[in-house]
Design a protein around this motif. Structure first.
Motif, mmCIF file in Angstrom:
data_model
loop_
_atom_site.group_PDB
_atom_site.id
_atom_site.type_symbol
_atom_site.label_atom_id
_atom_site.label_comp_id
_atom_site.label_asym_id
_atom_site.label_seq_id
_atom_site.Cartn_x
_atom_site.Cartn_y
_atom_site.Cartn_z
ATOM 1 N N ARG A 1 -3.119 -6.061 9.266
ATOM 2 C CA ARG A 1 -3.396 -7.032 8.203
ATOM 3 C C ARG A 1 -3.059 -8.439 8.691
ATOM 4 O O ARG A 1 -2.254 -8.620 9.618
ATOM 5 C CB ARG A 1 -2.578 -6.708 6.946
ATOM 6 N N ARG B 1 -9.959 2.329 5.745
ATOM 7 C CA ARG B 1 -10.021 1.399 4.607
ATOM 8 C C ARG B 1 -10.172 -0.015 5.158
ATOM 9 O O ARG B 1 -9.528 -0.376 6.137
ATOM 10 C CB ARG B 1 -8.758 1.456 3.742
ATOM 11 N N TYR C 1 -13.487 2.435 1.124
ATOM 12 C CA TYR C 1 -12.878 3.633 1.696
ATOM 13 C C TYR C 1 -13.947 4.596 2.204
ATOM 14 O O TYR C 1 -15.015 4.738 1.600
ATOM 15 C CB TYR C 1 -12.031 4.322 0.624
ATOM 16 N N ARG D 1 -1.923 0.544 10.235
ATOM 17 C CA ARG D 1 -2.386 -0.506 9.337
ATOM 18 C C ARG D 1 -2.320 -1.860 10.031
ATOM 19 O O ARG D 1 -1.318 -2.187 10.666
ATOM 20 C CB ARG D 1 -1.519 -0.530 8.072
ATOM 21 N N ASP E 1 0.825 -1.218 0.000
ATOM 22 C CA ASP E 1 0.000 0.000 0.000
ATOM 23 C C ASP E 1 0.858 1.266 0.000
ATOM 24 O O ASP E 1 0.741 2.117 0.878
ATOM 25 C CB ASP E 1 -0.945 0.000 1.202
ATOM 26 N N GLU F 1 5.795 2.922 4.154
ATOM 27 C CA GLU F 1 5.308 2.068 5.234
ATOM 28 C C GLU F 1 6.448 1.692 6.179
ATOM 29 O O GLU F 1 7.551 1.353 5.741
ATOM 30 C CB GLU F 1 4.665 0.799 4.668
ATOM 31 N N SER G 1 -4.567 -0.244 -4.487
ATOM 32 C CA SER G 1 -3.143 -0.035 -4.235
ATOM 33 C C SER G 1 -2.345 -0.661 -5.383
ATOM 34 O O SER G 1 -2.498 -1.847 -5.671
ATOM 35 C CB SER G 1 -2.735 -0.680 -2.908
ATOM 36 N N HIS H 1 -7.127 -0.142 7.638
ATOM 37 C CA HIS H 1 -6.352 1.064 7.862
ATOM 38 C C HIS H 1 -7.226 2.085 8.580
ATOM 39 O O HIS H 1 -8.392 2.277 8.223
ATOM 40 C CB HIS H 1 -5.887 1.696 6.539
ATOM 41 N N GLU I 1 -1.460 6.952 9.188
ATOM 42 C CA GLU I 1 -2.415 5.880 9.442
ATOM 43 C C GLU I 1 -1.731 4.651 10.027
ATOM 44 O O GLU I 1 -0.577 4.353 9.719
ATOM 45 C CB GLU I 1 -3.149 5.505 8.152
ATOM 46 N N LYS J 1 -7.081 -6.550 5.284
ATOM 47 C CA LYS J 1 -6.416 -5.379 5.872
ATOM 48 C C LYS J 1 -7.432 -4.372 6.388
ATOM 49 O O LYS J 1 -8.584 -4.301 5.927
ATOM 50 C CB LYS J 1 -5.510 -4.708 4.843
#
Length: 248
Positions: free
Chosen positions: A156, A210, A219, A154, A55, A89, A246, A166, A152, A164
Motif C-alpha cells: 500500500r 484485491r 476482488y 499486502r 484490513d 496484520e 474492510s 493484496h 497474503e 492497496k
C-alpha cells in the motif's frame, strides 16, 4: 455598564465561532474517514510509534461461477457468495507499506444453475451432471461452505488514504456441498436438498487478489483444485469476482 455588555457580547461571539469551527472540523473528519471502526486499535490506545494496521475484518461480496466442464453446466446472474475474513496484520517495514496478513476465513458460494448434479447410479463413486428442461417453474442452486486459513502479502501507499494491493491464497476444509431445488407446486413451494455427492474434495486450495483504495477493493479468487476428486467426475473449479470492504 456599556463595557460589561460589550465584554459579554465579545465572549459569546468568540464561543459561538469556536463551536462553529469545531462542528466544521468534525464534519470534515467524518467526511474523509474511510469506514466504521477503521481506526480501532483494541481496548487500549495505540502507541504513537506503532504503525497503524488495516484490513483486519474483510467482507468479500462475490459473483460465483465455475471454470472447467461447462458444456451444459451454466450459472445465472444471481449466483452470489460471501467471504468473511478475520485477519491479523504483521507490518514488514517502517510505515507499514508492506505487510503480511493471516487469520481465518469462512467462504460461502451459492450458484444458481440450469444443470443438475447427481451421483452416478452405476458405481456411486463419481459426480456428473445433465441439463434439465421442465415444464414447471424450478430454481436450482449448488451451495458450499468452507473454512480456511488465508495468507497474503499486502502492499500500500503511505497514509490511511492509500492505494492497496493484496496477493495471496487460502488452504482450508470444505465442510459441505449440496444442491437445492425449489419447485412451484399447487400447494405452494417444494424445497429439497441433496447432500449425497460421492467424491467432494474436502481440502480447498485457492489464490486471490484485491486492488483498491482505503477500505474498498475489487476482488478475484480461483480455486486451484476441483470440487470433485474423481477423475471421471465433472471438472469444476470455483471462480469468484466481486467487491471487498474492510471494516477496520
Amino acid at each position: 455598564m456599556f463595557k460589561i455588555v460589550f465584554f459579554s457580547v465579545t465572549i459569546l461571539f468568540s464561543i459561538h465561532s469556536i463551536g462553529q469551527q469545531n462542528r466544521e472540523d468534525s464534519a470534515n473528519i467524518s467526511l474523509y474517514r474511510p469506514g466504521a471502526m477503521w481506526f480501532y486499535t483494541g481496548l487500549r490506545p495505540a502507541k504513537l510509534e506503532k504503525d497503524r494496521k488495516y484490513d483486519r475484518l474483510i467482507f468479500d461480496v462475490t459473483y460465483s461461477t465455475f471454470s472447467g466442464d461447462l458444456k451444459t453446466f451454466k450459472n445465472k446472474w444471481n449466483s452470489i457468495g460471501l467471504n468473511t475474513s478475520l485477519m491479523r496484520e504483521f507490518p514488514i517495514n517502517r510505515g507499514n507499506t508492506i505487510s503480511f496478513g493471516t487469520g481465518i476465513t469462512h467462504s460461502l458460494f451459492r450458484v444458481e444453475t440450469t444443470g443438475h448434479l447427481f451421483v452416478s447410479d452405476s458405481s456411486n463413486t463419481y459426480t456428473t451432471h445433465f441439463e434439465i428442461q421442465t415444464f414447471t417453474p424450478e430454481t436450482r442452486f449448488l451451495i458450499g461452505n468452507s473454512f480456511s486459513i488465508p495468507m497474503e502479502f499486502r502492499f500500500r501507499t503511505k497514509s490511511w488514504k492509500h492505494i492497496k494491493f493484496h496477493a495471496g491464497g487460502r488452504i482450508g476444509y470444505q465442510t459441505n456441498i449440496y444442491s437445492k431445488l425449489i419447485s412451484e407446486v399447487k400447494n405452494g413451494k417444494y424445497v429439497s436438498k441433496d447432500h449425497s455427492f460421492a467424491d467432494i474434495n474436502n481440502w480447498v486450495y485457492s489464490a486471490h487478489v484485491r486492488f483498491g483504495i482505503r477500505n474498498w477493493a475489487i476482488y478475484g479468487s480461483y480455486n486451484l483444485n476441483t470440487l470433485f476428486s474423481n477423475k471421471t467426475s465433472t471438472r469444476l473449479n470455483l471462480l469468484q469476482f466481486g467487491i471487498s470492504i474492510s471494516m477496520f
